[in-house]
Enzyme design. Structure first.
Site, PDB file in Angstrom:
ATOM      1  N   ASP A   1       0.856  -1.178   0.000  1.00 42.47           N
ATOM      2  CA  ASP A   1       0.000   0.000   0.000  1.00 42.47           C
ATOM      3  C   ASP A   1       0.897   1.234   0.000  1.00 42.47           C
ATOM      4  OD1 ASP A   1      -2.409   1.580   0.458  1.00 42.47           O
ATOM      5  OD2 ASP A   1      -1.662   1.811   2.498  1.00 42.47           O
TER       6      ASP A   1
ATOM      7  N   ASP B   1      -0.318   5.146   0.958  1.00 40.62           N
ATOM      8  CA  ASP B   1      -0.587   6.100   2.038  1.00 40.62           C
ATOM      9  C   ASP B   1      -0.655   5.392   3.388  1.00 40.62           C
ATOM     10  OD1 ASP B   1      -0.948   8.676   0.612  1.00 40.62           O
ATOM     11  OD2 ASP B   1      -2.531   7.568  -0.411  1.00 40.62           O
TER      12      ASP B   1
END
Length: 219
Positions: free
Chosen positions: A15, A17
């Site tokens: 991922d 953020d």
């Protein structure tokens, strides 16, 4: 001296953020402003938005609103987020972590679109992985597992052999729904029971071994 946890995998799915990039100040600015415009409690909105695409968060927060409005708001907010990079920084250890993955199978799997992911990774001084699954690549937002399954497919690795790095509840659920193990990164992850939790990426080390296996040392 703490003995690190050792996990094995054949690919890592990352991922962005909250996992590689700390963009919380921007997310807070933009989503709290949106909450004010729609008469919603900002604290409650912030409990929902991490990890999801914007339109999916709006569907949870305003379930009776037409989806076309959510998509329109989402497009506008993506443009705002791409232009607002004040306070975007790398998660501690992210530079070294990504450097250790050169030549090893890994992919970025993010709810951001191409423009936003490119801008935030650059602002944080991080190199973009060659394989990227962005908002444009999927028909369903996290917590749907589609993004992680696409990342595994692009790398040619069975989902069960992938290790996900995630910070949000939506992302952790997506990884688990894809049949993958999850390393949770940061304080949000702790509440969603990933397989392992780390405060940041400074204690994570990856090495490739014979036969295409990766050993991931955590802690």
């Amino acid at each position: 001296m703490t003995v690190p946890t050792v996990l094995t995998a054949r690919a890592l799915l990352l991922d962005m953020d909250g996992t590689l990039v700390n963009s919380d100040v921007v997310v807070e600015r933009i989503w709290r402003r949106w909450a004010d415009q729609h008469g919603l409690d900002g604290d409650e909105v912030m409990k929902v938005v991490h990890g999801r695409q914007g339109y999916a968060s709006m569907a949870v927060l305003l379930p009776d609103r037409p989806v076309e409005q959510n998509y329109a708001d989402n497009a506008r907010m993506l443009a705002e987020e791409t232009a607002d990079l004040d306070g975007v920084v790398a998660i501690p250890g992210a530079v070294e972590f990504l450097a250790s993955l050169r030549g090893l199978p890994h992919a970025l799997v993010t709810s951001a679109d191409v423009a936003l992911s490119t801008a935030r990774m650059a602002a944080a001084g991080l190199a973009l992985p060659d394989v990227r699954v962005t908002a444009e690549s999927v028909g369903a937002s996290k917590p749907d597992p589609e993004g992680f399954l696409k990342g595994a497919a692009e790398l040619g690795v069975d989902p069960a052999d992938c290790l996900v790095f995630e910070d949000s509840g939506a992302g952790i659920l997506a990884g688990r729904s894809a049949g993958m193990r999850v390393v949770g990164v940061g304080p949000r992850a702790h509440y969603h029971r990933p397989d392992v939790v780390v405060a940041d990426l400074t204690g994570v080390r990856v090495e490739g071994v014979a036969g295409g296996e990766l050993r991931v040392y955590v802690g």
